[in-house]
Design a protein around this motif. Sequence first.
Motif, PDB file in Angstrom:
ATOM      1  N   GLY A 164       0.816  -1.216   0.000  1.00  0.00           N
ATOM      2  CA  GLY A 164       0.000   0.000   0.000  1.00  0.00           C
ATOM      3  C   GLY A 164       0.847   1.261   0.000  1.00  0.00           C
ATOM      4  N   PHE A 165       1.957   1.226   0.739  1.00  0.00           N
ATOM      5  CA  PHE A 165       2.866   2.379   0.801  1.00  0.00           C
ATOM      6  C   PHE A 165       3.518   2.620  -0.559  1.00  0.00           C
ATOM      7  CE2 PHE A 165       7.148   4.138   1.670  1.00  0.00           C
ATOM      8  CZ  PHE A 165       6.765   5.348   2.243  1.00  0.00           C
ATOM      9  N   VAL A 166       3.952   1.544  -1.226  1.00  0.00           N
ATOM     10  CA  VAL A 166       4.563   1.673  -2.557  1.00  0.00           C
ATOM     11  C   VAL A 166       3.577   2.295  -3.527  1.00  0.00           C
ATOM     12  CG1 VAL A 166       5.429   0.360  -4.547  1.00  0.00           C
ATOM     13  CG2 VAL A 166       6.199  -0.217  -2.236  1.00  0.00           C
ATOM     14  N   ARG A 167       2.334   1.858  -3.440  1.00  0.00           N
ATOM     15  CA  ARG A 167       1.291   2.403  -4.313  1.00  0.00           C
ATOM     16  C   ARG A 167       1.081   3.896  -4.062  1.00  0.00           C
ATOM     17  NH1 ARG A 167      -4.215   2.248  -3.375  1.00  0.00           N
ATOM     18  NH2 ARG A 167      -5.534   2.531  -5.206  1.00  0.00           N
ATOM     19  N   GLU A 168       1.039   4.297  -2.790  1.00  0.00           N
ATOM     20  CA  GLU A 168       0.855   5.714  -2.470  1.00  0.00           C
ATOM     21  C   GLU A 168       2.061   6.548  -2.899  1.00  0.00           C
ATOM     22  OE1 GLU A 168      -0.392   6.741   1.408  1.00  0.00           O
ATOM     23  OE2 GLU A 168      -2.170   5.472   1.386  1.00  0.00           O
ATOM     24  N   VAL A 169       3.268   5.999  -2.740  1.00  0.00           N
ATOM     25  CA  VAL A 169       4.482   6.699  -3.164  1.00  0.00           C
ATOM     26  C   VAL A 169       4.461   6.921  -4.679  1.00  0.00           C
ATOM     27  CG1 VAL A 169       6.991   6.490  -3.443  1.00  0.00           C
ATOM     28  CG2 VAL A 169       5.941   5.973  -1.242  1.00  0.00           C
ATOM     29  N   PHE A 170       4.039   5.889  -5.429  1.00  0.00           N
ATOM     30  CA  PHE A 170       3.957   6.021  -6.879  1.00  0.00           C
ATOM     31  C   PHE A 170       2.943   7.093  -7.272  1.00  0.00           C
ATOM     32  CE2 PHE A 170       1.912   4.875 -10.919  1.00  0.00           C
ATOM     33  CZ  PHE A 170       3.009   4.907 -11.764  1.00  0.00           C
ATOM     34  N   ILE A 171       1.776   7.079  -6.618  1.00  0.00           N
ATOM     35  CA  ILE A 171       0.740   8.071  -6.925  1.00  0.00           C
ATOM     36  C   ILE A 171       1.231   9.478  -6.621  1.00  0.00           C
ATOM     37  CG2 ILE A 171      -1.563   8.906  -6.261  1.00  0.00           C
ATOM     38  CD1 ILE A 171      -2.347   5.966  -5.796  1.00  0.00           C
ATOM     39  N   SER A 172       1.854   9.652  -5.439  1.00  0.00           N
ATOM     40  CA  SER A 172       2.341  10.985  -5.047  1.00  0.00           C
ATOM     41  C   SER A 172       3.467  11.450  -5.967  1.00  0.00           C
ATOM     42  CB  SER A 172       2.813  10.977  -3.590  1.00  0.00           C
ATOM     43  OG  SER A 172       3.912  10.102  -3.420  1.00  0.00           O
ATOM     44  N   SER A 173       4.292  10.516  -6.432  1.00  0.00           N
ATOM     45  CA  SER A 173       5.399  10.895  -7.321  1.00  0.00           C
ATOM     46  C   SER A 173       4.894  11.330  -8.691  1.00  0.00           C
ATOM     47  CB  SER A 173       6.377   9.724  -7.474  1.00  0.00           C
ATOM     48  OG  SER A 173       5.774   8.655  -8.185  1.00  0.00           O
ATOM     49  N   GLN A 174       3.762  10.775  -9.120  1.00  0.00           N
ATOM     50  CA  GLN A 174       3.218  11.105 -10.437  1.00  0.00           C
ATOM     51  C   GLN A 174       2.316  12.330 -10.421  1.00  0.00           C
ATOM     52  OE1 GLN A 174       4.028   9.458 -13.364  1.00  0.00           O
ATOM     53  NE2 GLN A 174       5.526   8.433 -12.037  1.00  0.00           N
ATOM     54  N   PHE A 175       1.583  12.521  -9.298  1.00  0.00           N
ATOM     55  CA  PHE A 175       0.576  13.584  -9.271  1.00  0.00           C
ATOM     56  C   PHE A 175       0.794  14.628  -8.178  1.00  0.00           C
ATOM     57  CE2 PHE A 175      -1.551   9.808 -11.021  1.00  0.00           C
ATOM     58  CZ  PHE A 175      -1.989  10.312 -12.234  1.00  0.00           C
ATOM     59  N   GLY A 176       1.635  14.309  -7.155  1.00  0.00           N
ATOM     60  CA  GLY A 176       1.806  15.225  -6.042  1.00  0.00           C
ATOM     61  C   GLY A 176       0.501  15.422  -5.301  1.00  0.00           C
ATOM     62  N   SER A 177       0.302  16.619  -4.766  1.00  0.00           N
ATOM     63  CA  SER A 177      -0.987  17.003  -4.166  1.00  0.00           C
ATOM     64  C   SER A 177      -1.713  17.853  -5.188  1.00  0.00           C
ATOM     65  CB  SER A 177      -0.775  17.781  -2.857  1.00  0.00           C
ATOM     66  OG  SER A 177      -0.146  16.970  -1.893  1.00  0.00           O
ATOM     67  N   SER A 178      -2.702  17.269  -5.834  1.00  0.00           N
ATOM     68  CA  SER A 178      -3.330  17.932  -6.980  1.00  0.00           C
ATOM     69  C   SER A 178      -4.828  17.676  -6.992  1.00  0.00           C
ATOM     70  CB  SER A 178      -2.715  17.406  -8.283  1.00  0.00           C
ATOM     71  OG  SER A 178      -2.958  16.015  -8.407  1.00  0.00           O
ATOM     72  N   ILE A 179      -5.496  18.251  -7.983  1.00  0.00           N
ATOM     73  CA  ILE A 179      -6.931  18.034  -8.155  1.00  0.00           C
ATOM     74  C   ILE A 179      -7.219  16.558  -8.412  1.00  0.00           C
ATOM     75  CG2 ILE A 179      -8.910  18.538  -9.648  1.00  0.00           C
ATOM     76  CD1 ILE A 179      -7.698  21.290 -10.149  1.00  0.00           C
ATOM     77  N   ILE A 180      -6.317  15.913  -9.141  1.00  0.00           N
ATOM     78  CA  ILE A 180      -6.512  14.497  -9.473  1.00  0.00           C
ATOM     79  C   ILE A 180      -6.474  13.636  -8.215  1.00  0.00           C
ATOM     80  CG2 ILE A 180      -5.495  12.509 -10.677  1.00  0.00           C
ATOM     81  CD1 ILE A 180      -4.534  14.470 -12.823  1.00  0.00           C
ATOM     82  N   THR A 181      -5.462  13.837  -7.370  1.00  0.00           N
ATOM     83  CA  THR A 181      -5.367  13.033  -6.145  1.00  0.00           C
ATOM     84  C   THR A 181      -6.476  13.391  -5.167  1.00  0.00           C
ATOM     85  OG1 THR A 181      -3.741  14.610  -5.262  1.00  0.00           O
ATOM     86  CG2 THR A 181      -2.893  12.632  -6.335  1.00  0.00           C
ATOM     87  N   ASP A 182      -6.870  14.678  -5.125  1.00  0.00           N
ATOM     88  CA  ASP A 182      -7.987  15.061  -4.260  1.00  0.00           C
ATOM     89  C   ASP A 182      -9.261  14.318  -4.667  1.00  0.00           C
ATOM     90  OD1 ASP A 182      -6.449  16.732  -2.758  1.00  0.00           O
ATOM     91  OD2 ASP A 182      -7.182  18.592  -3.643  1.00  0.00           O
ATOM     92  N   ALA A 183      -9.514  14.264  -5.979  1.00  0.00           N
ATOM     93  CA  ALA A 183     -10.700  13.558  -6.470  1.00  0.00           C
ATOM     94  C   ALA A 183     -10.610  12.065  -6.168  1.00  0.00           C
ATOM     95  CB  ALA A 183     -10.849  13.780  -7.975  1.00  0.00           C
ATOM     96  N   PHE A 184      -9.441  11.496  -6.384  1.00  0.00           N
ATOM     97  CA  PHE A 184      -9.255  10.058  -6.172  1.00  0.00           C
ATOM     98  C   PHE A 184      -9.466   9.677  -4.713  1.00  0.00           C
ATOM     99  CE2 PHE A 184      -6.257   6.546  -5.152  1.00  0.00           C
ATOM    100  CZ  PHE A 184      -6.898   5.542  -5.867  1.00  0.00           C
ATOM    101  N   PHE A 185      -8.800  10.371  -3.800  1.00  0.00           N
ATOM    102  CA  PHE A 185      -8.881  10.009  -2.382  1.00  0.00           C
ATOM    103  C   PHE A 185     -10.236  10.357  -1.766  1.00  0.00           C
ATOM    104  CE2 PHE A 185      -4.132  10.311  -2.688  1.00  0.00           C
ATOM    105  CZ  PHE A 185      -3.890   8.965  -2.432  1.00  0.00           C
ATOM    106  N   THR A 186     -10.884  11.397  -2.300  1.00  0.00           N
ATOM    107  CA  THR A 186     -12.198  11.781  -1.775  1.00  0.00           C
ATOM    108  C   THR A 186     -13.278  10.800  -2.218  1.00  0.00           C
ATOM    109  OG1 THR A 186     -11.608  14.136  -1.743  1.00  0.00           O
ATOM    110  CG2 THR A 186     -13.959  13.588  -1.720  1.00  0.00           C
ATOM    111  N   LEU A 187     -13.306  10.489  -3.513  1.00  0.00           N
ATOM    112  CA  LEU A 187     -14.396   9.678  -4.057  1.00  0.00           C
ATOM    113  C   LEU A 187     -14.272   8.195  -3.704  1.00  0.00           C
ATOM    114  CD1 LEU A 187     -14.668  11.470  -7.504  1.00  0.00           C
ATOM    115  CD2 LEU A 187     -16.388  11.466  -5.688  1.00  0.00           C
TER     116      LEU A 187
END
Length: 425
Positions: free
Chosen positions: A24-47
Amino acid sequence: MKIKQASSTIIFSILINIVSKVIGFVREVFISSQFGSSIITDAFFTLQQVPQGIGNFVQGAFNLSFIPHFHDAEKKGVENKFFKYLFRKLIYLGSAVAIIYFIITQFIYNSSSLELSFSTIFTFAIIPFVIIGLCFGLLNAKEKYLKANLYATLYPVVMLLFLFILPFIGFPLDISLPLSYTIGLVLSSAAGILIFYGIFKRTSQHRSQNDDLILIKKEFNISLFHSTIENIGFNLNSILTVIFLSQTGIIGIVSSNAYSNRISMLFLSGFVGPLNQLFQGYFSKYKESITRKRVIQITLLFLLSLTIIVIVVIVYRYEIVKLVYERGKFNSEDTSHVADFLVPYMLYFLVISLNQYFARIIYAQHLSKIYAYTMLIAYTISNILKPVSLAYYAPESVIWVMVLAEALAIPYFFYLTNIRRWSAN
């Protein structure tokens, strides 16, 4: 289960949980490395909160009631009928939530928005999460603890694989986030259905036990109501903690709370979780033959192991926080703030671990009402005192309030589970 077998099961279960957390940590690191803190990650984690919330409910509050009543159904020879009843009930619940979630998001978001695309994909993750949670509970009820933990690790692995595969074969990276999440759940739920078939095709069923089945259903529904309202109270307690801290106006205080909470809860899910799986199966299946002496021995050994963890983490809290977080914009001052929160949070870990342990015994004895209402009283006391503590003390005082309020239940639960309910042999 023999001591040697139980020890190996505990060790391997903890290791499997650690592997799951790393994935799970590797997956989150990959997501953060590709998108940072953005509208895309906000939508993903919220929905994803709705399917995630349903999954947490089934794996938590639902299984707390399901496992002891499944053992009761086994003893009466009606486990097949009882399971089919619950399976239908959960599928109806999941379908209702999925439909409501789909309709609401269609009205909220623009037809061309990223949020609508994400929420439409997440709609198909809700029922699979229900099946996964039920399969996890069934494997624990059948005392297949290692298989249960391996199965719970399956969907994070599949999610991670498809997060890499989908962009490679041409899918947009942003859409790959909810799509890999949902594919992981769908494929894992398909494996869950195969597990259901494998378990129940080997069991025979008595035909003359309808009265027993009706009684078990009735007791289960009462127990589920109690576990659900306690779960709601627990989540509201956590939400109100964040709200009260946010009202202080201190920049970064909510983040410090979140970071320290994450460290303390890692021990809850990685160490206490596997132990509680064994405890619940043991106390549910063997409740008629367990002696008071054995229960007290288990309780004291569990308390000792928790105490050692708490002491080590508190003593080395600065080093732990520095190792985990201090890089980039996270500086030594931030480390100090998180370490300050970590002291009460580790004591809260001790309290919540003991209360969850006692819950396994109490639910096995069909005393769910006592546990639920006692904890709701503790949560109420805690949230009355939180704003008072913030008015006079440091921000981490709200966690101290949670520790003290919820610790008030421990002596009563100890009496109820270690003294009152068992034979003196």
